[in-house]
Structures are given as C-alpha cells and as structure tokens.
Design a protein around this motif. Structure first.
Motif, PDB file in Angstrom:
ATOM      1  N   LEU A   1       0.947  -1.230  -0.063  1.00 39.88           N
ATOM      2  CA  LEU A   1       0.060   0.361  -0.011  1.00 39.88           C
ATOM      3  C   LEU A   1       0.805   1.476   0.126  1.00 39.88           C
ATOM      4  N   GLY A   2       1.638   1.236  -0.171  1.00 42.00           N
ATOM      5  CA  GLY A   2       2.992   1.995   0.191  1.00 42.00           C
ATOM      6  C   GLY A   2       3.130   3.255  -0.902  1.00 42.00           C
ATOM      7  N   LEU A   3       2.509   2.953  -1.969  1.00 43.61           N
ATOM      8  CA  LEU A   3       2.981   3.818  -3.170  1.00 43.61           C
ATOM      9  C   LEU A   3       1.666   4.382  -3.398  1.00 43.61           C
ATOM     10  N   SER A   4       0.648   3.892  -3.692  1.00 45.91           N
ATOM     11  CA  SER A   4      -1.169   3.877  -3.226  1.00 45.91           C
ATOM     12  C   SER A   4      -1.141   5.124  -1.901  1.00 45.91           C
ATOM     13  N   ILE A   5      -1.046   4.807  -1.136  1.00 50.36           N
ATOM     14  CA  ILE A   5      -0.790   6.380  -0.288  1.00 50.36           C
ATOM     15  C   ILE A   5      -0.183   7.781  -0.501  1.00 50.36           C
ATOM     16  N   VAL A   6       0.510   7.648  -0.843  1.00 54.91           N
ATOM     17  CA  VAL A   6       1.768   9.014  -0.755  1.00 54.91           C
ATOM     18  C   VAL A   6       1.333   8.961  -2.309  1.00 54.91           C
ATOM     19  N   ILE A   7       0.387   8.386  -3.478  1.00 55.63           N
ATOM     20  CA  ILE A   7      -0.707   9.091  -4.502  1.00 55.63           C
ATOM     21  C   ILE A   7      -1.910   9.915  -3.427  1.00 55.63           C
ATOM     22  N   ASP A   8      -2.390   8.679  -2.395  1.00 50.40           N
ATOM     23  CA  ASP A   8      -3.648   9.558  -2.179  1.00 50.40           C
ATOM     24  C   ASP A   8      -3.108  10.533  -1.542  1.00 50.40           C
ATOM     25  N   LEU A   9      -2.479  10.829  -1.116  1.00 54.62           N
ATOM     26  CA  LEU A   9      -1.154  11.719   0.061  1.00 54.62           C
ATOM     27  C   LEU A   9      -1.122  13.151  -0.086  1.00 54.62           C
ATOM     28  N   ALA A  10      -1.038  12.849  -1.161  1.00 52.32           N
ATOM     29  CA  ALA A  10      -0.205  13.899  -2.551  1.00 52.32           C
ATOM     30  C   ALA A  10      -1.521  14.519  -2.934  1.00 52.32           C
ATOM     31  N   ALA A  11      -2.220  13.749  -3.768  1.00 53.58           N
ATOM     32  CA  ALA A  11      -3.619  13.855  -3.874  1.00 53.58           C
ATOM     33  C   ALA A  11      -4.828  15.270  -3.338  1.00 53.58           C
ATOM     34  N   LEU A  12      -4.624  14.809  -1.558  1.00 55.15           N
ATOM     35  CA  LEU A  12      -5.209  15.502  -1.213  1.00 55.15           C
ATOM     36  C   LEU A  12      -4.258  16.919  -0.974  1.00 55.15           C
ATOM     37  N   TYR A  13      -3.144  16.721  -0.768  1.00 58.44           N
ATOM     38  CA  TYR A  13      -2.611  18.339  -1.097  1.00 58.44           C
ATOM     39  C   TYR A  13      -2.527  18.990  -2.504  1.00 58.44           C
ATOM     40  N   GLY A  14      -3.398  18.169  -2.984  1.00 64.04           N
ATOM     41  CA  GLY A  14      -2.735  19.153  -4.875  1.00 64.04           C
ATOM     42  C   GLY A  14      -2.228  19.057  -5.497  1.00 64.04           C
ATOM     43  N   GLY A  15      -1.188  17.571  -4.602  1.00 63.16           N
ATOM     44  CA  GLY A  15       0.253  17.699  -5.675  1.00 63.16           C
ATOM     45  C   GLY A  15       0.077  16.042  -6.047  1.00 63.16           C
ATOM     46  N   SER A  16       0.863  15.235  -6.854  1.00 61.86           N
ATOM     47  CA  SER A  16       1.184  14.589  -7.631  1.00 61.86           C
ATOM     48  C   SER A  16       2.635  13.724  -7.856  1.00 61.86           C
ATOM     49  N   LEU A  17       2.337  12.218  -7.855  1.00 59.43           N
ATOM     50  CA  LEU A  17       3.773  11.315  -7.734  1.00 59.43           C
ATOM     51  C   LEU A  17       3.441  10.648  -9.175  1.00 59.43           C
ATOM     52  N   THR A  18       4.630  11.017 -10.035  1.00 57.28           N
ATOM     53  CA  THR A  18       4.977  10.215 -11.397  1.00 57.28           C
ATOM     54  C   THR A  18       6.460   9.380 -10.773  1.00 57.28           C
ATOM     55  N   LEU A  19       6.141   8.194 -11.531  1.00 54.51           N
ATOM     56  CA  LEU A  19       7.690   7.387 -11.555  1.00 54.51           C
ATOM     57  C   LEU A  19       7.745   7.536 -13.445  1.00 54.51           C
ATOM     58  N   GLY A  20       9.076   7.192 -13.095  1.00 60.54           N
ATOM     59  CA  GLY A  20      10.250   6.667 -14.608  1.00 60.54           C
ATOM     60  C   GLY A  20      11.623   6.215 -14.102  1.00 60.54           C
TER      61      GLY A  20
END
Length: 474
Positions: free
Chosen positions: A439-458
């Motif tokens: 659940l680690g990355l999905s938690i990061v994605i959800d929390l970032a979205a709550l703050y108006g941010g985002s997570l991208t992988l490359g």
C-alpha cells in the motif's frame, strides 16, 4: 490553463475595490471640472460682452445727444466721438445715423465706414430691450463680426432717426479664448492634484483591507495564527469573524482527530479477537482464510483511517514544515534500517524548501518512497529536493505559488511502464519476497492528491526507478 489565467487576472482587476473607487472618483472630478469650466467660460464671455456693450452705449448716447441738438454743426461733432478708430478706414469701429421719416433715407456715418452701410438689427429680428435699444452681432464691411447697438430716436417735428454704433467683436472672442486657455491650464493642474489626492485617499482608506489580506496570507503560509492588531470600526467585525472561523476550524479538526482515533481503537479490538481465534485453529482451511482476509481488512482499515486523519489535518490553516530536517532524519533512519545491505543514501536538498502541510504527512510520503527505494536499490539511493517559484508550475486546481519537488532515485533494476502502472494501484506488488503490504505507493499518491500534488514514476539517471513527488511549497 494558460488561456484562462489572463481572463481571470482581468476579472480581478475589473472587480478591484480600489480601481472602482479610483475610477468613480476620477470620473466625478472630470465631470465636475468640465461643467465648472463651461459655466465659468460662459460667465466670462457674458461679462466681456457687457463691458463691450457699455463702451458701445457710451458712444451711442453721445450720438443720440448730437442728433437731438441739430442746431450744432453735426459733422464736426460726430466724426470721432473721442475714438480715433472711427477715423481709420475699415477699422472695425463704425457709427451710422439714418433719418427714416423721409422718402429717401438721409445717412451720416463715420469716416471708417467709407461708402459702406451697416446692416440693421431690426431687419434681423432683434427685439428692443427695456432700455429701448437693440443689441446683437452682425457681419461688417470686411466680413468681420461686429458687436452692434441700435436705437431708434423720434424727435417729433425734427424727424425720426436710427442711430447705430458697432465695434470689432474679435476683442470679445480673443479675451474669451485667453481666459479659456488659462482656465484650461489651471483646471488641468487642478485635475492632476485631485487625481493624486484621490489615489492617496483610496490607498489610505483601503490600507486596513490590505493589512487583513496580508495577515490572512501569513496565516495560510504558517507565519501567523490569527489576525492581530487594531482595525477601523467598519473592518473590525470582519477581523473578529475571521478569527472566530479559524478557531472553529481548529475545533472541528480536533474533534475529527478524536473520532478517527476512537474508530481506530473500536475496530482494532474486534479484529484482534478474530485474528487470535483464527490463529488458534492451525491447519483449519476456514481459519486460514479468515486470517488472510482479516489481514487484508487491517490494511484497508489502516489505509482509510490514515486518509481520514490526513484529510482532517488538511483543514488546518497555516501549517508549514521545513523539508531539509525531515529528509536528513529519514536518511539516518533508513541507513540504520538497511545497514546490513550497505545502502548509501545521498541527499541534496534546498535549505529554503518548505512544505505547506504537517511534518507527519511529508514524513509518511517521503518515508514510503525512500523505504521502497532502499528495498530495491543495489547500493545507492539519491534524494534531491527542489523549489520552483511562482510561475514555474501550476498545481492541481489552478493555484499558483512555489512548488516543492522531491525526487528519489535508486540504482536497482527499475520498472517498465506497465510495472509502474501496476505498482501505483492500491495493494499491488511485483515481488512478494519484499516485506510490506503493497500500500506504500498508493498511500503516497492519495496523500499527495489530497494536498493538490502528484507522484510520477520514471527512470532514474543512476539506472533504477525515479519517484518524483510534487507538493505545494511556501
């Protein structure tokens, strides 16, 4: 976004209170000065005409007196009237006396008129005034405009006469133009002074609102907690209600935290009982299935409770966290946890980087990314923190401002595009041999979205996976 921003900026300028006050005050100043200028110019022109008419009437009375005394030599007395311009040919100053009771009019005139004749105001429709004269403008012999007075004289048996005196009206026009010129210059200077005064009054009058706006920005960015200071009586209720709203917001957040904590404890106890009962029946397929689903329930409950807790904290106004100390603390912790593998964590962080949110949240997001990088790295993990100022990027929702970019690279095997999409889904794992719930990355994605941010992988320059976290900065 780019096409809407200028329109929004224009709307803000159009709805500006300061602009509306300035434009309305300036418009009234211009209208009042314009009307005043027209009135003053008209009054001055009338005054100039009256002064000119008094001069003409003086000559007229002299001529009438001469006409009324026919025993005197008329030509000698009536030639100049004390004014040399009546002697100068076509000077613009003329007099004319016409006897109107004979078959053929008898005309005597000033030398300046030569063989010309003055037009009659009576023929132009001018009415007699209470003083028994006519006054008006006529066209002179040389085409110039003349101001003329005309008076009929009835001497009974001595005859009837029409006495006329005319003067060049350019004197009136030139004086009026000169007055208008100086009046325009004076009013232009007065307009500039009034506009500057209006600007000062608008800025001075709206200064308390600007102070409230700056104070609210300080509260939002974490530099203050309340609106402080004295405000005018018209603005004080706004400041008081804003402070009350901030206090109510904090109380709501505290209650939400309490409810989330109570719910967590209320759910954990029944789940623990179920886990214990299922664990006691080893070898039972049903018990193992219950145990498996119970672990899934625990993870899901923990995830959603964490989201609720974060969402409650997001409503707190004015929380700011410095990033460099958080990253350094995570580096030391992760190096200790992965000491047996010899993982080296390098950090390059902007000392001025600040996160608009609570420390616990950024620790959880960055901690998950760094922990994931350490699990898959061969030897090295690199963390970089960058700050992009206003205008360099726009966060979700269209809010401009500083943007925080936290980049975590590792030198592991990396992920293909399909694998990146898979691990971004909640609970998805590529390798069951690695510890964790997935659940680690999905938690990061959800929390970032709550703050108006985002997570991208490359793909990281050092060969493995790059995780780039974008968050609102200060």
């Amino acid at each position: 976004m780019d096409t809407q921003t200028p329109r929004a900026s224009t709307n803000r300028r159009a709805s500006s209170l300061a602009t509306r006050l300035f434009v309305s005050a300036t418009a009234w100043v211009v209208v009042i000065l314009l009307i005043t200028g027209i009135v003053l110019s008209s009054v001055y022109r009338s005054a100039s005409e009256r002064a000119f008419d008094r001069r003409l009437n003086l000559y007229l009375r002299t001529l009438v007196a001469d006409v009324a005394t026919p025993d005197d030599p008329p030509d000698h007395q009536m030639q100049s009237l004390g004014e040399p311009l009546f002697e100068l040919p076509l000077s613009g100053w003329y007099w004319q006396v016409t006897r109107t009771d004979g078959d053929k009019p008898d005309i005597r005139a000033s030398r300046s008129l030569w063989d010309k004749k003055l037009p009659k105001l009576e023929e132009q429709g001018n009415e007699l005034t209470a003083a028994g004269i006519r006054i008006g403008y006529v066209d002179g012999p040389e085409g110039q405009t003349l101001r003329m007075v005309e008076r009929p004289v009835d001497l009974g048996a001595d005859g009837k006469f029409l006495v006329m005196v005319a003067g060049d009206a350019s004197e009136i026009f030139e004086e009026t133009r000169a007055f208008d010129y100086y009046l325009g210059g004076t009013f232009a200077a007065l307009s500039i002074v009034l506009v500057l005064t209006t600007i000062f009054q608008v800025r001075f009058g709206l200064a308390p609102l600007k102070r409230i706006s700056d104070s609210i920005a300080d509260i939002r960015s974490g530099r203050a907690e309340r609106l402080e200071g004295e405000f005018p009586v018209e603005i004080a209720p706004l400041a008081r209600e804003t402070n009350a709203l901030i206090d109510a917001n904090r109380e709501i957040v505290e209650r939400a935290r309490t409810h989330v904590g109570n719910l967590a404890h209320a759910i954990k106890t029944p789940l623990s009982v179920i886990v214990n009962e299922a664990s006691a029946r080893s070898g039972d397929a049903f018990a193992e299935k219950v145990l498996e689903q119970t672990h899934v329930m625990r993870d899901q409950v923990a995830h959603h409770l964490e989201r609720a807790r974060i969402a409650a904290r997001l409503t707190i106004i004015g929380t700011v966290t410095e990033i460099a100390p958080v990253i350094e603390a995570l580096r030391r912790t992760m190096e200790k946890i992965h000491r047996d593998r010899g993982i080296v964590i390098e950090v390059e962080a902007d000392a001025a980087a600040k996160f608009r949110g609570e420390r616990q949240d950024v620790e959880e997001m960055v901690g998950n990314l760094v922990d994931n990088a350490c699990k898959w790295a061969e030897q090295r993990v690199f963390i970089e923190v960058l700050v992009e100022r206003a205008g360099a990027a726009m966060r979700a929702g269209g809010e401009g401002g500083p943007t925080l970019r936290i980049i975590v690279d590792d030198d592991g095997r990396g992920l293909s595009p399909d694998e990146r999409a898979k691990v971004s889904r909640r609970g998805a794992r590529l390798d069951e041999s690695k510890p964790g719930s997935g659940l680690g990355l999905s938690i990061v994605i959800d929390l970032a979205a709550l703050y108006g941010g985002s997570l991208t992988l490359g793909t990281a320059p050092i060969g493995g996976l790059r995780a780039e976290l974008v968050l609102p900065g200060v």
